[in-house]
Design a protein around this motif. Structure first.
Motif, PDB file in Angstrom:
ATOM      1  N   ASP A 163      41.616  51.448  40.252  1.00  0.00           N
ATOM      2  CA  ASP A 163      41.758  50.941  38.881  1.00  0.00           C
ATOM      3  C   ASP A 163      42.083  49.457  38.957  1.00  0.00           C
ATOM      4  O   ASP A 163      42.360  48.923  40.021  1.00  0.00           O
ATOM      5  CB  ASP A 163      42.829  51.726  38.097  1.00  0.00           C
ATOM      6  CG  ASP A 163      44.206  51.611  38.726  1.00  0.00           C
ATOM      7  OD1 ASP A 163      44.735  50.466  38.814  1.00  0.00           O
ATOM      8  OD2 ASP A 163      44.752  52.634  39.140  1.00  0.00           O
ATOM      9  N   ALA A 164      42.064  48.813  37.803  1.00  0.00           N
ATOM     10  CA  ALA A 164      42.176  47.353  37.793  1.00  0.00           C
ATOM     11  C   ALA A 164      43.509  46.858  38.334  1.00  0.00           C
ATOM     12  O   ALA A 164      43.604  45.735  38.829  1.00  0.00           O
ATOM     13  CB  ALA A 164      41.964  46.836  36.378  1.00  0.00           C
TER      14      ALA A 164
ATOM     15  N   THR B 275      33.602  43.245  35.513  1.00  0.00           N
ATOM     16  CA  THR B 275      35.040  43.154  35.670  1.00  0.00           C
ATOM     17  C   THR B 275      35.602  44.569  35.638  1.00  0.00           C
ATOM     18  O   THR B 275      35.132  45.365  34.813  1.00  0.00           O
ATOM     19  CB  THR B 275      35.615  42.305  34.521  1.00  0.00           C
ATOM     20  OG1 THR B 275      34.838  41.107  34.448  1.00  0.00           O
ATOM     21  CG2 THR B 275      37.058  41.961  34.744  1.00  0.00           C
ATOM     22  N   PRO B 276      36.582  44.941  36.397  1.00  0.00           N
ATOM     23  CA  PRO B 276      37.447  44.157  37.270  1.00  0.00           C
ATOM     24  C   PRO B 276      37.165  44.337  38.752  1.00  0.00           C
ATOM     25  O   PRO B 276      38.082  44.453  39.537  1.00  0.00           O
ATOM     26  CB  PRO B 276      38.816  44.735  36.936  1.00  0.00           C
ATOM     27  CG  PRO B 276      38.521  46.200  36.679  1.00  0.00           C
ATOM     28  CD  PRO B 276      37.100  46.272  36.168  1.00  0.00           C
TER      29      PRO B 276
ATOM     30  N   GLN C  82      38.455  51.507  37.775  1.00  0.00           N
ATOM     31  CA  GLN C  82      38.486  51.931  36.382  1.00  0.00           C
ATOM     32  C   GLN C  82      39.014  50.860  35.446  1.00  0.00           C
ATOM     33  O   GLN C  82      39.947  50.128  35.765  1.00  0.00           O
ATOM     34  CB  GLN C  82      39.366  53.176  36.237  1.00  0.00           C
ATOM     35  CG  GLN C  82      38.842  54.372  36.988  1.00  0.00           C
ATOM     36  CD  GLN C  82      39.819  55.506  36.931  1.00  0.00           C
ATOM     37  OE1 GLN C  82      39.779  56.318  36.026  1.00  0.00           O
ATOM     38  NE2 GLN C  82      40.720  55.548  37.897  1.00  0.00           N
ATOM     39  N   ARG C  83      38.391  50.829  34.296  1.00  0.00           N
ATOM     40  CA  ARG C  83      38.873  49.959  33.229  1.00  0.00           C
ATOM     41  C   ARG C  83      38.906  50.758  31.945  1.00  0.00           C
ATOM     42  O   ARG C  83      38.483  51.919  31.917  1.00  0.00           O
ATOM     43  CB  ARG C  83      37.984  48.740  33.104  1.00  0.00           C
ATOM     44  CG  ARG C  83      36.647  49.015  32.490  1.00  0.00           C
ATOM     45  CD  ARG C  83      35.773  47.791  32.621  1.00  0.00           C
ATOM     46  NE  ARG C  83      35.029  47.514  31.402  1.00  0.00           N
ATOM     47  CZ  ARG C  83      34.217  46.481  31.275  1.00  0.00           C
ATOM     48  NH1 ARG C  83      34.068  45.619  32.257  1.00  0.00           N
ATOM     49  NH2 ARG C  83      33.549  46.294  30.151  1.00  0.00           N
TER      50      ARG C  83
ATOM     51  N   ASP D 214      45.706  45.846  25.249  1.00  0.00           N
ATOM     52  CA  ASP D 214      45.068  46.378  26.455  1.00  0.00           C
ATOM     53  C   ASP D 214      45.843  46.044  27.724  1.00  0.00           C
ATOM     54  O   ASP D 214      45.545  46.574  28.787  1.00  0.00           O
ATOM     55  CB  ASP D 214      43.614  45.900  26.550  1.00  0.00           C
ATOM     56  CG  ASP D 214      43.500  44.389  26.546  1.00  0.00           C
ATOM     57  OD1 ASP D 214      42.375  43.891  26.738  1.00  0.00           O
ATOM     58  OD2 ASP D 214      44.521  43.706  26.336  1.00  0.00           O
TER      59      ASP D 214
ATOM     60  N   SER E 268      32.545  49.418  37.653  1.00  0.00           N
ATOM     61  CA  SER E 268      33.593  49.929  36.780  1.00  0.00           C
ATOM     62  C   SER E 268      32.949  50.883  35.788  1.00  0.00           C
ATOM     63  O   SER E 268      31.737  51.125  35.859  1.00  0.00           O
ATOM     64  CB  SER E 268      34.304  48.764  36.077  1.00  0.00           C
ATOM     65  OG  SER E 268      35.426  49.233  35.375  1.00  0.00           O
TER      66      SER E 268
ATOM     67  N   ILE F  82      38.604  45.132  29.558  1.00  0.00           N
ATOM     68  CA  ILE F  82      38.278  44.977  30.971  1.00  0.00           C
ATOM     69  C   ILE F  82      39.496  45.179  31.853  1.00  0.00           C
ATOM     70  O   ILE F  82      39.445  44.988  33.059  1.00  0.00           O
ATOM     71  CB  ILE F  82      37.661  43.591  31.223  1.00  0.00           C
ATOM     72  CG1 ILE F  82      38.642  42.510  30.759  1.00  0.00           C
ATOM     73  CG2 ILE F  82      36.327  43.475  30.522  1.00  0.00           C
ATOM     74  CD1 ILE F  82      38.172  41.097  31.089  1.00  0.00           C
ATOM     75  N   ARG F  83      40.611  45.583  31.267  1.00  0.00           N
ATOM     76  CA  ARG F  83      41.822  45.793  32.050  1.00  0.00           C
ATOM     77  C   ARG F  83      41.952  47.271  32.398  1.00  0.00           C
ATOM     78  O   ARG F  83      41.124  48.083  32.024  1.00  0.00           O
ATOM     79  CB  ARG F  83      43.021  45.250  31.282  1.00  0.00           C
ATOM     80  CG  ARG F  83      42.796  43.766  30.945  1.00  0.00           C
ATOM     81  CD  ARG F  83      44.014  43.099  30.413  1.00  0.00           C
ATOM     82  NE  ARG F  83      45.086  43.120  31.412  1.00  0.00           N
ATOM     83  CZ  ARG F  83      46.244  42.506  31.252  1.00  0.00           C
ATOM     84  NH1 ARG F  83      46.479  41.833  30.150  1.00  0.00           N
ATOM     85  NH2 ARG F  83      47.175  42.582  32.178  1.00  0.00           N
ATOM     86  N   HIS F  84      43.030  47.624  33.056  1.00  0.00           N
ATOM     87  CA  HIS F  84      43.174  48.910  33.711  1.00  0.00           C
ATOM     88  C   HIS F  84      43.191  50.096  32.746  1.00  0.00           C
ATOM     89  O   HIS F  84      43.537  49.959  31.583  1.00  0.00           O
ATOM     90  CB  HIS F  84      44.489  48.930  34.489  1.00  0.00           C
ATOM     91  CG  HIS F  84      45.638  48.598  33.572  1.00  0.00           C
ATOM     92  ND1 HIS F  84      45.973  47.301  33.261  1.00  0.00           N
ATOM     93  CD2 HIS F  84      46.456  49.388  32.870  1.00  0.00           C
ATOM     94  CE1 HIS F  84      46.995  47.321  32.414  1.00  0.00           C
ATOM     95  NE2 HIS F  84      47.304  48.568  32.155  1.00  0.00           N
TER      96      HIS F  84
END
Lengths: 259, 77, 361
Positions: free
Chosen positions: C170-171, C31-32, C106-107, C344, C79, C115-117
């Motif tokens: 990025d995410a 992810t992501p 990117q995370r 996050d 990622s 797992i987010r931006h």
């Protein structure tokens, strides 16, 4: 009456295969090392099959990397342990070529475990050749996955001890258990008879690829006199007395269809 | 009459002794007084008349330093 | 192609790669960017192209090495954690002079991270990322359309310089749906890949080809220095010819914002808010994070400008800006610690940037 005349014909019986490059300055192998015999056997088999122009060798880091200077075929040097990945990508790009890897026991079974399992589980139609000399050769003789119990190496100075570092790994038998594997065999270069037998195994392995059956594997026991700290002749004796009982020769899987 | 000739390339030979060991007729020996330019002990064909030739020496040589030839002489009427 | 679609950045990567003639994609789930791998799994077999789900990110990048060595356009995407695993082979490909495209969506980091931006892989992407002296060209899309277009540019630059190119997304950009016009971009002719391995029968001169990365086997160069000189020359050529940026309202700007990716869109909005209050703000949006556009920033510094870097990290781009101004200008930072909430899901929002702009005035 006519005179008797002698006609002398001269025929070459044995010598350097055409695909084996003659290196003087660049030949880095230790006296008695069996690895260059792998290049010889591969060259002879490719010539027999007429596939020298449609073969791509994928060589690992290690003493086997220098083989790419000996074989007159397209070749790729990879990061340590990675040949099955590159071979997969190249085979899928040029499926009509024989694509094979040449790796050491450490390169394949230790750092190479990830790519090996990937190729085995995806049943890639490549040939993996593993040169087994029971040590990490290029770096001076450290313990490898196939190091024998009791064998002295630079990282097992008192001999390999099963309670600390387990047991030697048997690649050919393990690889034979995968369904996508068409052929798995173990040979050795320690005698002319074994050389010829191993050359036949390599030919069978390449043939499986040409017949699109599945992954083929050949493990080859090789002497490493420098790192075993022995003379070449003594290292042959060590192979016969110690390696062959631990790593029996033969074909462990040979099928015409994978299912 | 069959005759074999073994030619060892001293530029490539590393003196490992495999050709000596595996010649079925003991035609090759390391006599100890011949060296390659790199300083390895160079084997000599001490019994050239006994050479079959079988080609085993060429086959086991890791340096691929050996070439083996077969000579056939025929009487022609 | 020439089709209009409403798609997210990750999916736009796929359409762009297909337009660029990418022949092989290798990927591992993370992810992501799973949408990228899944797009290729769906579409590439239909197009008769190669898709393999690898056994790890190590596998992905090494499969790319193989396909690149075989002379076809190949890529992978991942990622942060997977990108870290790929570094040895990135270094090897730079030495072996293999072209390829790697997408890093990117995370958060470091480590497994959320797992987010985030935008914390800037250093790793722009400094080579692996061991030894080399550089990747790094392209930073800020929209779905740019995802589609920059991945095509990436393949062109990779082949032109025989060097890896990173698309640093990025995410947020990856998962944002926007209208994209998928069109094949023509960049100009490139030489044949005569150096690639294909089997001797496929070479016109019948001679064998060798791809290697060791540097001490001296097959390609007579010695180590020759290899290094060649690498340095390549780095210099890329630096001089390939930097790209967008200058937004910078002509009369006294405060220049610098950003890339999603924070560049945030910064642009903040610039608009500032201009509505007669504050002369502008934005330099990095399109290439490497080569970094040092010259324009240096020029603005010498003209008396001040800088505000907006990035979703603890401070990476800001170091390049500080380097570029050569001590002549003040450089401020809105960082990941200025997100609107501490979880996050927090983002740097235009309001926060605008507050900082006002504070600087």
């Amino acid at each position: 009456m006519s005179e008797e005349a002698k006609v002398v014909t001269k025929q070459r019986v044995a010598g350097r295969p055409k695909l084996l490059i003659r290196q003087t300055a660049g030949f880095v192998y230790c006296p008695g090392c069996h690895q260059p015999l792998a290049a010889r056997a591969i060259a002879e088999v490719l010539e027999e099959l007429g596939m020298g122009d449609r073969a791509i060798g994928v060589f690992d880091i290690g003493c086997n990397s220098f083989l790419l200077g000996l074989l007159d075929i397209d070749a790729v040097l990879t990061p340590h342990g990675r040949p099955p990945d590159m071979a997969t990508a190249i085979k899928r790009t040029y499926p009509d070529n024989i694509v094979f890897t040449v790796q050491g026991d450490g390169g394949l079974l230790s750092i190479g475990a990830d790519p090996l399992l990937g190729a085995l589980t995806r049943a890639e139609k490549i040939t993996i050749i593993m040169l087994n000399n029971a040590v990490y050769g290029t770096t001076g003789g450290q313990m490898a996955p196939t190091t024998l119990l009791g064998q002295v190496t630079t990282t097992t100075p008192r001999g390999r001890d099963m309670t600390r570092t387990g047991f030697p790994a048997h690649a050919a038998e393990m690889i034979a258990t995968f369904r996508g594997v068409a052929y798995s065999a173990r040979g050795a270069f320690d005698t002319p008879k074994n050389y010829m037998r191993t050359r036949k195994y390599i030919r069978s392995a390449f043939q499986k690829q040409m017949d699109k059956v599945g992954l083929s594997f050949v493990e080859i026991l090789c002497a490493c006199p420098a790192n075993w700290r022995m003379s070449p002749i003594d290292s042959l004796k060590w192979m016969e007395e110690k390696m062959l009982p631990e790593f029996p020769l033969g074909e462990f899987k040979n099928v015409d269809k994978t299912e | 009459m069959l005759k074999g000739e073994v030619i060892i390339d001293e530029a490539l030979c590393q003196g490992c002794g495999y050709c000596v060991k595996f010649c079925p007729r003991g035609c090759i020996a390391i006599t100890g007084d011949k060296f390659t330019p790199q300083g390895y002990l160079l084997p000599t064909v001490i019994k050239p008349d006994e050479c079959k030739p079988c080609g085993f020496c060429a086959m086991v040589c890791p340096a691929a330093a050996i070439e083996v030839y077969k000579y056939e002489t025929e009487a022609v009427a | 192609m020439g089709e209009r679609m409403f798609i997210e950045g990750n999916v736009a990567i796929g359409w762009g790669a297909a337009a660029a003639g990418c022949q092989a994609f290798f990927g591992y789930p993370i992810t992501p960017q799973n949408e990228i791998t899944e797009w290729f799994a769906r579409e590439f077999p239909k197009m008769g192209r190669i898709f393999v789900q690898s056994q790890s990110e190590l596998g992905s990048i090494n499969l790319v090495y193989g396909a690149a060595a075989a002379g076809v356009r190949a890529m992978t995407s991942t990622s942060g954690p997977g990108w870290s695993l790929m570094q040895e082979t990135m270094s090897d490909m730079a030495n072996a002079e293999l072209p390829c495209v790697v997408v890093d969506v990117q995370r958060g980091g470091p480590g497994g991270g959320p797992i987010r931006h985030a935008q914390q892989d800037y250093f790793q992407c722009t400094r080579g990322g692996g061991h030894g002296d080399y550089r990747n060209i790094v392209l930073a899309p800020a929209s779905s359309q740019e995802c589609c277009d920059l991945v095509q540019l990436a393949f062109y630059l990779a082949d032109k310089y025989r060097n890896p190119v990173v698309v640093m997304s990025d995410a947020i950009i990856g998962r944002l749906r926007e209208t994209v016009e998928v069109e094949k971009i023509e960049f100009g002719p490139l030489p044949d890949k005569d150096w690639a391995v294909k089997g001797k029968a496929n070479h016109k001169d019948g001679k064998r080809r060798l791809v290697e990365h060791a540097g001490d086997l001296y097959f390609r160069y007579p010695n180590y220095r020759a290899l290094l000189q060649s690498l340095q020359q390549k780095i210099k050529q890329m630096q001089e010819a390939e930097f790209r940026y967008e200058a937004y309202k910078t002509e009369d700007a006294k405060l220049i914002l610098v950003a890339y990716g999603y924070t560049a869109r945030v910064a642009k909005e903040a610039v608009n808010m500032a201009r509505a209050e007669d504050i002369k703000a502008g934005l330099i949006r990095l399109i290439t994070a490497w080569p970094f556009p040092y010259q324009i920033i240096k020029d603005k510094a010498y003209q008396g400008g001040e800088f505000l870097v907006v990035e979703d990290s603890l401070g990476q781009v800001v170091e390049d800006v500080r380097c570029a101004v050569e001590g002549r200008a003040e450089v401020h930072l809105v960082s990941i610690l200025d997100r609107h909430i501490p979880t996050d899901g927090g983002m740097i929002l235009p309001d926060k940037v605008f507050d900082k702009i006002k504070e600087i005035q």
